[in-house]
Scaffold this motif. Structure first.
Motif, PDB file in Angstrom:
ATOM      1  N   SER A   1       0.794  -1.231   0.000  1.00  0.00           N
ATOM      2  CA  SER A   1       0.000   0.000   0.000  1.00  0.00           C
ATOM      3  C   SER A   1       0.825   1.280   0.000  1.00  0.00           C
ATOM      4  CB  SER A   1      -0.946   0.014   1.204  1.00  0.00           C
ATOM      5  OG  SER A   1      -0.208  -0.031   2.420  1.00  0.00           O
ATOM      6  N   ILE A   2       2.061   1.207   0.468  1.00  0.00           N
ATOM      7  CA  ILE A   2       2.907   2.402   0.543  1.00  0.00           C
ATOM      8  C   ILE A   2       3.939   2.342  -0.587  1.00  0.00           C
ATOM      9  CG2 ILE A   2       4.569   3.698   1.930  1.00  0.00           C
ATOM     10  CD1 ILE A   2       3.134   2.741   4.408  1.00  0.00           C
ATOM     11  N   PRO A   3       3.941   3.345  -1.475  1.00  0.00           N
ATOM     12  CA  PRO A   3       4.785   3.281  -2.674  1.00  0.00           C
ATOM     13  C   PRO A   3       6.283   3.278  -2.418  1.00  0.00           C
ATOM     14  CG  PRO A   3       3.681   5.419  -2.496  1.00  0.00           C
ATOM     15  CD  PRO A   3       3.096   4.542  -1.450  1.00  0.00           C
ATOM     16  N   THR A   4       6.744   3.962  -1.392  1.00  0.00           N
ATOM     17  CA  THR A   4       8.179   3.997  -1.113  1.00  0.00           C
ATOM     18  C   THR A   4       8.474   3.267   0.200  1.00  0.00           C
ATOM     19  OG1 THR A   4       8.039   6.087   0.097  1.00  0.00           O
ATOM     20  CG2 THR A   4       8.419   6.223  -2.285  1.00  0.00           C
ATOM     21  N   GLU A   5       9.616   2.580   0.223  1.00  0.00           N
ATOM     22  CA  GLU A   5       9.989   1.819   1.406  1.00  0.00           C
ATOM     23  C   GLU A   5      10.607   2.687   2.490  1.00  0.00           C
ATOM     24  OE1 GLU A   5      12.430  -1.499   0.448  1.00  0.00           O
ATOM     25  OE2 GLU A   5      10.973  -2.413  -0.911  1.00  0.00           O
ATOM     26  N   ASP A   6      11.007   3.902   2.155  1.00  0.00           N
ATOM     27  CA  ASP A   6      11.683   4.751   3.142  1.00  0.00           C
ATOM     28  C   ASP A   6      10.791   5.026   4.344  1.00  0.00           C
ATOM     29  OD1 ASP A   6      13.956   4.840   1.621  1.00  0.00           O
ATOM     30  OD2 ASP A   6      13.528   6.786   0.722  1.00  0.00           O
ATOM     31  N   ASP A   7       9.507   5.296   4.094  1.00  0.00           N
ATOM     32  CA  ASP A   7       8.582   5.565   5.202  1.00  0.00           C
ATOM     33  C   ASP A   7       8.414   4.321   6.076  1.00  0.00           C
ATOM     34  OD1 ASP A   7       8.204   8.149   4.359  1.00  0.00           O
ATOM     35  OD2 ASP A   7       6.417   7.683   3.190  1.00  0.00           O
ATOM     36  N   ILE A   8       8.380   3.158   5.437  1.00  0.00           N
ATOM     37  CA  ILE A   8       8.244   1.913   6.184  1.00  0.00           C
ATOM     38  C   ILE A   8       9.487   1.674   7.029  1.00  0.00           C
ATOM     39  CG2 ILE A   8       7.965  -0.585   6.003  1.00  0.00           C
ATOM     40  CD1 ILE A   8       6.451  -0.131   3.401  1.00  0.00           C
ATOM     41  N   LYS A   9      10.646   1.916   6.451  1.00  0.00           N
ATOM     42  CA  LYS A   9      11.895   1.710   7.180  1.00  0.00           C
ATOM     43  C   LYS A   9      12.004   2.651   8.377  1.00  0.00           C
ATOM     44  CE  LYS A   9      14.610  -0.187   3.365  1.00  0.00           C
ATOM     45  NZ  LYS A   9      15.753   0.006   2.439  1.00  0.00           N
ATOM     46  N   THR A  10      11.470   3.860   8.231  1.00  0.00           N
ATOM     47  CA  THR A  10      11.473   4.796   9.368  1.00  0.00           C
ATOM     48  C   THR A  10      10.708   4.197  10.537  1.00  0.00           C
ATOM     49  OG1 THR A  10      11.633   6.730   7.923  1.00  0.00           O
ATOM     50  CG2 THR A  10      10.774   7.087  10.141  1.00  0.00           C
ATOM     51  N   LEU A  11       9.582   3.582  10.232  1.00  0.00           N
ATOM     52  CA  LEU A  11       8.797   2.920  11.272  1.00  0.00           C
ATOM     53  C   LEU A  11       9.560   1.735  11.858  1.00  0.00           C
ATOM     54  CD1 LEU A  11       6.174   2.426  12.860  1.00  0.00           C
ATOM     55  CD2 LEU A  11       5.322   1.128  10.881  1.00  0.00           C
ATOM     56  N   LEU A  12      10.138   0.908  11.010  1.00  0.00           N
ATOM     57  CA  LEU A  12      10.863  -0.274  11.477  1.00  0.00           C
ATOM     58  C   LEU A  12      12.056   0.105  12.344  1.00  0.00           C
ATOM     59  CD1 LEU A  12      10.902  -2.559   8.287  1.00  0.00           C
ATOM     60  CD2 LEU A  12       9.183  -2.427  10.097  1.00  0.00           C
ATOM     61  N   PHE A  13      12.735   1.186  11.979  1.00  0.00           N
ATOM     62  CA  PHE A  13      13.928   1.584  12.723  1.00  0.00           C
ATOM     63  C   PHE A  13      13.590   2.315  14.027  1.00  0.00           C
ATOM     64  CE2 PHE A  13      16.223   0.285   9.061  1.00  0.00           C
ATOM     65  CZ  PHE A  13      17.549   0.147   9.440  1.00  0.00           C
ATOM     66  N   SER A  14      12.299   2.518  14.282  1.00  0.00           N
ATOM     67  CA  SER A  14      11.901   3.063  15.585  1.00  0.00           C
ATOM     68  C   SER A  14      11.903   1.981  16.647  1.00  0.00           C
ATOM     69  CB  SER A  14      10.514   3.708  15.493  1.00  0.00           C
ATOM     70  OG  SER A  14       9.497   2.719  15.331  1.00  0.00           O
ATOM     71  N   PHE A  15      12.120   0.735  16.219  1.00  0.00           N
ATOM     72  CA  PHE A  15      12.157  -0.397  17.161  1.00  0.00           C
ATOM     73  C   PHE A  15      13.547  -0.514  17.764  1.00  0.00           C
ATOM     74  CE2 PHE A  15      12.960  -4.780  18.292  1.00  0.00           C
ATOM     75  CZ  PHE A  15      11.803  -5.167  18.941  1.00  0.00           C
ATOM     76  N   LYS A  16      13.601  -0.586  19.095  1.00  0.00           N
ATOM     77  CA  LYS A  16      14.862  -0.736  19.813  1.00  0.00           C
ATOM     78  C   LYS A  16      14.724  -1.870  20.832  1.00  0.00           C
ATOM     79  CE  LYS A  16      16.458   2.935  17.752  1.00  0.00           C
ATOM     80  NZ  LYS A  16      17.488   2.804  16.678  1.00  0.00           N
ATOM     81  N   THR A  17      15.772  -2.649  20.956  1.00  0.00           N
ATOM     82  CA  THR A  17      15.739  -3.720  21.954  1.00  0.00           C
ATOM     83  C   THR A  17      16.502  -3.296  23.201  1.00  0.00           C
ATOM     84  OG1 THR A  17      17.669  -4.736  20.901  1.00  0.00           O
ATOM     85  CG2 THR A  17      15.500  -5.602  20.314  1.00  0.00           C
ATOM     86  N   LEU A  18      16.313  -4.077  24.239  1.00  0.00           N
ATOM     87  CA  LEU A  18      16.984  -3.826  25.508  1.00  0.00           C
ATOM     88  C   LEU A  18      18.117  -4.821  25.637  1.00  0.00           C
ATOM     89  CD1 LEU A  18      16.881  -2.168  28.159  1.00  0.00           C
ATOM     90  CD2 LEU A  18      15.482  -4.003  29.122  1.00  0.00           C
ATOM     91  N   GLY A  19      19.357  -4.339  25.556  1.00  0.00           N
ATOM     92  CA  GLY A  19      20.513  -5.221  25.613  1.00  0.00           C
ATOM     93  C   GLY A  19      20.667  -5.864  26.980  1.00  0.00           C
ATOM     94  N   SER A  20      21.297  -7.031  26.988  1.00  0.00           N
ATOM     95  CA  SER A  20      21.530  -7.752  28.233  1.00  0.00           C
ATOM     96  C   SER A  20      22.859  -8.485  28.143  1.00  0.00           C
ATOM     97  CB  SER A  20      20.402  -8.759  28.505  1.00  0.00           C
ATOM     98  OG  SER A  20      20.719  -9.597  29.576  1.00  0.00           O
ATOM     99  N   GLN A  21      23.580  -8.529  29.250  1.00  0.00           N
ATOM    100  CA  GLN A  21      24.836  -9.263  29.269  1.00  0.00           C
ATOM    101  C   GLN A  21      24.608 -10.759  29.116  1.00  0.00           C
ATOM    102  OE1 GLN A  21      26.753  -8.150  32.941  1.00  0.00           O
ATOM    103  NE2 GLN A  21      27.606  -6.269  32.089  1.00  0.00           N
ATOM    104  N   ASP A  22      23.446 -11.228  29.527  1.00  0.00           N
ATOM    105  CA  ASP A  22      23.150 -12.656  29.473  1.00  0.00           C
ATOM    106  C   ASP A  22      22.651 -13.101  28.105  1.00  0.00           C
ATOM    107  OD1 ASP A  22      23.787 -12.900  32.172  1.00  0.00           O
ATOM    108  OD2 ASP A  22      21.741 -12.425  32.791  1.00  0.00           O
ATOM    109  N   SER A  23      22.242 -12.150  27.255  1.00  0.00           N
ATOM    110  CA  SER A  23      21.606 -12.506  26.000  1.00  0.00           C
ATOM    111  C   SER A  23      22.082 -11.623  24.862  1.00  0.00           C
ATOM    112  CB  SER A  23      20.076 -12.388  26.144  1.00  0.00           C
ATOM    113  OG  SER A  23      19.440 -12.528  24.902  1.00  0.00           O
ATOM    114  N   ALA A  24      22.495 -12.284  23.795  1.00  0.00           N
ATOM    115  CA  ALA A  24      22.854 -11.554  22.573  1.00  0.00           C
ATOM    116  C   ALA A  24      21.711 -11.603  21.571  1.00  0.00           C
ATOM    117  CB  ALA A  24      24.117 -12.157  21.955  1.00  0.00           C
ATOM    118  N   GLY A  25      20.685 -12.390  21.883  1.00  0.00           N
ATOM    119  CA  GLY A  25      19.577 -12.573  20.959  1.00  0.00           C
ATOM    120  C   GLY A  25      18.775 -11.318  20.706  1.00  0.00           C
ATOM    121  N   ALA A  26      18.771 -10.396  21.678  1.00  0.00           N
ATOM    122  CA  ALA A  26      18.012  -9.159  21.495  1.00  0.00           C
ATOM    123  C   ALA A  26      18.517  -8.395  20.279  1.00  0.00           C
ATOM    124  CB  ALA A  26      18.103  -8.290  22.743  1.00  0.00           C
TER     125      ALA A  26
END
Length: 206
Positions: A14-39
């Motif tokens: 539905s969205i003609p350009t991927e840049d707007d979608i990527k902006t949304l996707l890159f708003s996702f941040k994980t919480l790092g942990s010393q016990d886990s690299a999977g994040a």
């Protein structure tokens, strides 16, 4: 606060350009942990692989959205693949006889003696730990799993399947989370990536 689920597949259509979608996707941040690299893997997949996986029909990614100060925000996501679980014969032989019987109750052995069961892979599951998502405080891991179950149930009604499974790190907090949500660990099993295998029968979801 209501949660809305948006298919990345639909967004790309539905969205003609991927840049707007990527902006949304890159708003996702994980919480790092010393016990886990999977994040880091969860974040990397959404930022760098999810669109490619959609285009190649390898997985479907779903974005869980809410609002904060009347602004839509990404609070979490998950990805699902229609992929049978395959355990090589060398791994299957290491399992206990009791576990072998249980697994063969929902799957079968191939000519190469590998164990196969039709099901769905929960490839990714992640909560957004960006500042806005934390302030919104409207979604947790249990919420994301329940939403993922609904999507798997929809797929099951169309094409069937016996289990939902996932691979995760051998970290007590992660294992306990999935066990508390009804997943069973395949003991003495380690994937090629060194991860544990967790499975849940679809009869407990649908």
């Amino acid at each position: 606060m209501a949660l809305n689920v948006i298919s990345l597949y639909d967004l790309l259509k539905s969205i003609p350009t991927e840049d707007d979608i990527k902006t949304l996707l890159f708003s996702f941040k994980t919480l790092g942990s010393q016990d886990s690299a999977g994040a880091d893997d969860v974040e990397y997949f959404l930022h760098n692989k999810s669109i490619q996986f959609e285009k190649m029909d390898l997985a479907r990614t779903y974005l869980v959205m809410s609002t904060y100060k009347s602004k839509p925000i990404l609070v979490g996501y998950f990805s699902i693949s229609n992929k049978p679980l395959t355990i090589p014969n060398r791994q299957f032989r290491k399992l206990s006889n009791n576990l072998k019987k249980k697994l063969l109750g929902v799957g079968f052995k191939t000519e190469q003696s590998s164990y196969v069961v039709k099901g769905y892979l929960l490839g990714q599951l992640g909560k957004n730990f960006s500042n806005e998502a934390i302030l919104a405080n409207c979604c947790n891991g249990n919420d994301l799993l329940q939403i993922a179950y609904k999507k798997v149930a929809e797929a099951h009604r169309i094409v069937g399947g016996r289990i939902l499974y996932l691979e995760c790190e051998n970290v007590e907090k992660i294992l306990n989370f999935y066990k508390a949500n009804g997943f069973n660990q395949i003991e003495d099993y380690e994937s090629e990536n060194g991860y544990c295998m967790m499975i849940k029968q679809l009869k407990d979801i649908i």
